[in-house]
Design a protein around this motif. Structure first.
Motif, short mmCIF file in Angstrom:
data_model
loop_
_atom_site.label_atom_id
_atom_site.label_comp_id
_atom_site.label_asym_id
_atom_site.label_seq_id
_atom_site.Cartn_x
_atom_site.Cartn_y
_atom_site.Cartn_z
N ASN A 47 -1.26 1.14 -9.52
CA ASN A 47 -2.57 0.49 -9.59
C ASN A 47 -3.58 1.32 -10.38
OD1 ASN A 47 -1.67 -1.68 -8.03
ND2 ASN A 47 -2.26 -0.70 -6.10
N GLU A 48 -3.64 2.62 -10.09
CA GLU A 48 -4.59 3.49 -10.78
C GLU A 48 -4.22 3.65 -12.25
OE1 GLU A 48 -7.47 4.88 -9.76
OE2 GLU A 48 -7.25 3.71 -7.92
N THR B 205 -5.60 11.52 -5.93
CA THR B 205 -6.62 11.13 -4.95
C THR B 205 -7.66 12.22 -4.77
OG1 THR B 205 -5.19 11.97 -3.17
CG2 THR B 205 -5.05 9.62 -3.69
N ASP C 55 2.72 2.71 -5.23
CA ASP C 55 1.77 1.61 -5.43
C ASP C 55 0.44 2.13 -5.95
OD1 ASP C 55 3.63 -0.23 -4.58
OD2 ASP C 55 2.83 -0.40 -2.55
N ALA C 56 -0.02 3.24 -5.38
CA ALA C 56 -1.30 3.82 -5.81
C ALA C 56 -1.20 4.29 -7.26
CB ALA C 56 -1.69 4.96 -4.89
N TRP C 57 -0.08 4.93 -7.60
CA TRP C 57 0.10 5.37 -9.00
C TRP C 57 0.07 4.19 -9.95
CZ3 TRP C 57 3.62 4.06 -12.73
CH2 TRP C 57 3.57 4.83 -13.91
N ILE D 38 7.71 7.38 -1.92
CA ILE D 38 6.98 6.74 -0.83
C ILE D 38 6.25 5.53 -1.41
CG2 ILE D 38 5.16 7.03 0.89
CD1 ILE D 38 5.83 10.04 0.86
N ALA D 39 6.40 4.39 -0.78
CA ALA D 39 5.86 3.15 -1.33
C ALA D 39 4.36 3.23 -1.58
CB ALA D 39 6.18 1.98 -0.39
N SER D 40 3.62 3.81 -0.65
CA SER D 40 2.16 3.89 -0.81
C SER D 40 1.78 4.75 -2.02
CB SER D 40 1.52 4.45 0.46
OG SER D 40 2.02 5.74 0.75
N TYR D 41 2.52 5.83 -2.22
CA TYR D 41 2.27 6.70 -3.39
C TYR D 41 2.57 5.96 -4.69
CZ TYR D 41 3.26 10.18 -6.98
OH TYR D 41 3.30 10.87 -8.17
#
Length: 256
Positions: A124-125, A76, A120-122, A115-118
């Motif tokens: 998607n990106e 990020t 998910d971001a990995w 961590i779910a947000s981490y």
């Protein structure tokens, strides 16, 4: 084990490397270009590429290990992300220049950060980035390697999202997988339909020691059976530095 392996060429001893490769019909995986000492020096990149291209050998089986030290293409932090992506592009350009089959990159996942947000971001990106790279270099395979993930789940999720991208595949680092709580049979079984390349060496089942097969604690009879049953077509790098270690590894693996 009836396979033709790859070895890491020793740039300062290419005559010995060539002799060993010819004896065992081994291909190369170039490890020079992930080192900042090399990739930060454009003239050195050109020099090494020229030397490798002048060798009297077929490079179509060869692979290249792309940048991974401190790289985070999904970060990020825009400075880190942009620099990492430029370096990935450089690795792809070197691979295209050398005419190799494919390039190995690490996943960049922080194994302990569940961590779910981490995650998910990995995911998607990574999907967007590697889809772009695969389209930009359609003649070069991209292999994403497990590093210290506990399970193959995230890599498999990514590959399923990129199922239509034929030149994006996974690289199973067998030694890394043996260090996780997931049984090695699970790694091989779950990754078998998505893997095009393998990294192989030995360790003590505690740390990534890059030992010669047979000198650590990995069960290589089981390894031979699993790879022949599940991944008979994947290329295999015996990931060891040093010609003497490579020779021992090739001798050992050829006896299995």
């Amino acid at each position: 084990m009836d396979r033709k392996f790859l070895i890491i060429p020793e740039f300062g001893q290419l005559d010995r490397t060539m002799e060993l490769a010819e004896q065992y019909q081994a291909g190369f995986e170039y490890n020079d270009f992930f080192s900042p000492k090399i990739y930060e020096d454009e003239s050195e990149i050109k020099r090494r590429c020229n030397v490798y291209k002048q060798l009297d050998r077929d490079r179509s089986r060869d692979t290249l290990h792309g940048v991974f030290l401190d790289m985070a293409v999904t970060s990020t932090d825009t400075v880190i992300r942009n620099h990492s992506r430029r370096m990935v592009l450089q690795s792809m350009e070197v691979a295209e220049n050398l005419g190799v089959k494919g390039v190995v990159f690490h996943s960049g996942l922080i194994a302990e950060l569940q961590i779910a947000s981490y995650l998910d971001a990995w995911l998607n990106e990574s999907e967007i980035f590697w889809h772009t790279m695969a389209e930009r270099y359609p003649e070069t395979d991209i292999y994403l390697e497990n590093t210290f993930e506990r399970t193959p789940d995230m890599l498999i999720k990514l590959k399923k999202r990129l199922a239509d991208v034929k030149n994006f595949k996974l690289c199973l680092d067998y030694g890394h997988a043996c260090l996780t709580p997931t049984p090695i049979e699970g790694w091989v079984e779950e990754m078998k339909d998505f893997t095009g390349h393998i990294h192989l060496n030995d360790n003590d089942l505690k740390a990534d020691l890059h030992q010669v097969p047979g000198e650590g604690k990995i069960d290589f009879e089981k390894c031979r059976m699993l790879l022949q049953q599940c991944l008979p077509q994947a290329s295999i790098l015996l990931e060891l530095n040093g010609i003497d270690k490579q020779r021992k590894a090739l001798e050992y693996m050829s006896r299995l």
